[in-house]
Structures are given as C-alpha cells and as structure tokens.
Design a protein around this motif. Structure first.
Motif, PDB file in Angstrom:
ATOM      1  N   GLY A 177       0.761  -1.235  -0.207  1.00  0.00           N
ATOM      2  CA  GLY A 177      -0.121   0.249   0.060  1.00  0.00           C
ATOM      3  C   GLY A 177       0.777   1.531  -0.015  1.00  0.00           C
ATOM      4  O   GLY A 177       0.297   2.214   0.132  1.00  0.00           O
ATOM      5  N   ALA A 178       2.113   1.302  -0.358  1.00  0.00           N
ATOM      6  CA  ALA A 178       2.721   2.270  -0.261  1.00  0.00           C
ATOM      7  C   ALA A 178       2.724   3.011  -1.706  1.00  0.00           C
ATOM      8  O   ALA A 178       2.456   2.266  -2.725  1.00  0.00           O
ATOM      9  N   LYS A 179       3.023   4.133  -1.686  1.00  0.00           N
ATOM     10  CA  LYS A 179       3.126   4.975  -2.937  1.00  0.00           C
ATOM     11  C   LYS A 179       4.651   5.123  -3.374  1.00  0.00           C
ATOM     12  O   LYS A 179       5.420   5.411  -2.781  1.00  0.00           O
ATOM     13  N   VAL A 180       4.869   4.339  -4.609  1.00  0.00           N
ATOM     14  CA  VAL A 180       6.144   4.252  -5.097  1.00  0.00           C
ATOM     15  C   VAL A 180       6.646   5.249  -6.270  1.00  0.00           C
ATOM     16  O   VAL A 180       5.746   5.031  -7.498  1.00  0.00           O
ATOM     17  N   ILE A 181       7.754   5.835  -6.260  1.00  0.00           N
ATOM     18  CA  ILE A 181       8.165   6.396  -7.308  1.00  0.00           C
ATOM     19  C   ILE A 181       9.225   6.132  -7.848  1.00  0.00           C
ATOM     20  O   ILE A 181      10.378   5.903  -6.825  1.00  0.00           O
ATOM     21  N   ILE A 182       9.564   5.833  -9.053  1.00  0.00           N
ATOM     22  CA  ILE A 182      10.904   5.358  -9.342  1.00  0.00           C
ATOM     23  C   ILE A 182      11.785   6.405  -9.952  1.00  0.00           C
ATOM     24  O   ILE A 182      11.066   7.191 -11.055  1.00  0.00           O
ATOM     25  N   SER A 183      13.087   6.576  -9.841  1.00  0.00           N
ATOM     26  CA  SER A 183      13.618   7.718 -10.219  1.00  0.00           C
ATOM     27  C   SER A 183      14.963   7.256 -10.779  1.00  0.00           C
ATOM     28  O   SER A 183      15.911   6.905 -10.048  1.00  0.00           O
ATOM     29  N   VAL A 184      15.424   7.194 -12.152  1.00  0.00           N
ATOM     30  CA  VAL A 184      16.444   6.779 -12.610  1.00  0.00           C
ATOM     31  C   VAL A 184      16.978   7.825 -13.841  1.00  0.00           C
ATOM     32  O   VAL A 184      15.992   8.587 -14.325  1.00  0.00           O
TER      33      VAL A 184
END
Length: 265
Positions: A151-158
């Motif tokens: 239930g976490a909000k995930v942002i991928i940054s690459v």
C-alpha cells in the motif's frame, strides 16, 4: 577423498554456509576480516582445495599467498591483491556476486529486510507512505514490488528512459533522476537509494524525511565523510535479519558452481 574448503569472514551468514557445505566437504571457518601471518599459517596448515573469500574487501597486513593445493577460489568484492593472486596462479575463480540466481534471490531478501528495518526503526506502517526509489536494478525492482503491494506510494527515479518506462508499465510513478536532483523540495517522501554512485548533495538529502542508502560503497552522498542526520546506510540486510536463509543461498551458488566444474572434468 573429500575436498577441503576454507571459509573466511565474520558475516553471520557464513556459519550457515559452513553447515551446508559440510555435507560434502571438510570445511573450516576462519572468523576474521584481516589477512595476516596467523591466518596464512592456518590456511597453509589446513591445505584446502577450495577457498571462499568474504563479500567485502579484506584488510591486508601481509602478502596474499595461498597453498599449492588451492584449485578453486570463490570471491566477493574484487580487490587488487586477490586479483593478482588468481591471475598469476591461474586458479579457477568464481565471483558469487555475479551469479544471476543468487542476485535475484538475495534481492528478495533485501526487500524483505528493508521492510523489517523500516518497521523496527521508524515504528510506522508502510501503507500510504511515499517512497522514491533511485535505481531500478534487481533490488530496486523487488523493493518497488514489495512496497507497492503493502500500500505504499512508489516513485521510481533513474536516468535511463528504458527503465523509467518499464517502471511506468508496472504502474509506478516515475521521475527522471536529473529532475529529482534539481527540483526536489521539502517533502515527506522517503528516499531509498540503490545506486552505488555519489550523486546526492548533502544539502539535498535533507529535503527527504529520511534517506535509506542500500547501495554498496561508495553510497550516494557526495560528501560521504559528513553524513546528514536523516541518512542511514543499512547494508547487508539479508545477513542482518535472515542469516540462515542468506547463508543457504550462498551455499547453493557454491554447490552449483562446484557441480559444473566436476562436469567439465
């Protein structure tokens, strides 16, 4: 004749590696991270055919010499003295950190270990919290999957466009790493770094609720000598929380490689 194996290191996983390998080998574990005259003497007296070096680089207090009986080396992080030894002696060398099956299995343990670390140290739930994961390799992918399903909000940054759009296809939010560095403002997001490269200014690190640096050396802080108050570096999470499972994973990698070497004879 049963082959002899020497294991070197202080990691809790290694006692389980020893236990598992002892079913087919005569194994001695030397609990040290210092290569000195005493250790050399013990290894030469034991005369192993197989030597297992620790994941991390050892402290060298004397030249690295191995007995002539030694045929096979299992190595973790490469370092100068070790590379010189196996290049000159032409022994069989296997880097267990490059074993694809081990990498993925260990990434699963790392993701689970991070969740345990977060619960114990932050004393909060993951649900509805925002996590920015920098890096989208094996660990980044397994972390994103685990956090998302809790239930976490995930942002991928690459930096890689391929990885950004791959992450987007799985339903994660994305942010180019350049934008994250340039435009990051005060927010309640947690940063989980998996990139083993110094890219984050210390002043920018303070913009996050906390920075969890899971990458190996040198980590992400540009000024690594002056760590910020919100920066933590919980490395070796599998060994910290699941030494038995992690030790058995390494053992399986070693056993698989030994079996392949036997087939080649």
């Amino acid at each position: 004749m049963i082959k002899k194996c020497t294991i070197i290191g202080t990691d809790d996983r290694l006692q389980y590696l020893q236990e598992e390998l002892s079913t087919s080998l005569e194994v001695k574990l030397f609990s040290t991270m210092v290569w000195d005259d005493e250790l050399v003497k013990k290894i030469h007296q034991f005369k192993p055919q197989i030597v297992f070096f620790p994941i991390q680089e050892m402290e060298m207090e004397c030249p690295l010499t191995l007995p002539k009986t030694c045929e096979i080396l299992f190595v973790g992080k490469k370092f100068k003295e070790l590379e010189q030894e196996y290049e000159t002696q032409k022994r069989k060398v296997f880097n267990y950190l490059e074993d694809e099956q081990w990498i993925w299995d260990n990434a699963n343990l790392t993701a689970e270990g991070f969740i345990n670390y977060f619960y114990l140290n932050e004393k909060q739930s993951l649900y509805n919290k925002q996590f920015i994961i920098t890096g989208y390799g094996r660990v980044g992918k397994r972390l994103a999957f685990a956090l998302h399903h809790l239930g976490a909000k995930v942002i991928i940054s690459v930096r890689s466009e391929n990885q950004l759009f791959e992450a987007k296809s799985y339903g994660y939010q994305i942010e180019a790493l350049e934008n994250l560095i340039q435009e990051q403002k005060e927010q309640k997001a947690y940063l989980i770094n998996t990139i083993p490269f110094k890219w984050l200014e210390n002043t920018n690190a303070l913009h996050f609720s906390k920075v969890f640096d899971l990458a190996s050396k040198p980590g992400c802080l540009i000024n690594s000598k002056e760590k910020t108050a919100n920066y933590v570096n919980p490395t070796s999470l599998p060994g910290m929380y699941f030494p038995q499972d992690a030790g058995y994973l390494i053992a399986r990698s070693v056993q698989n490689q030994l079996a392949l070497l036997e087939e080649e004879k």
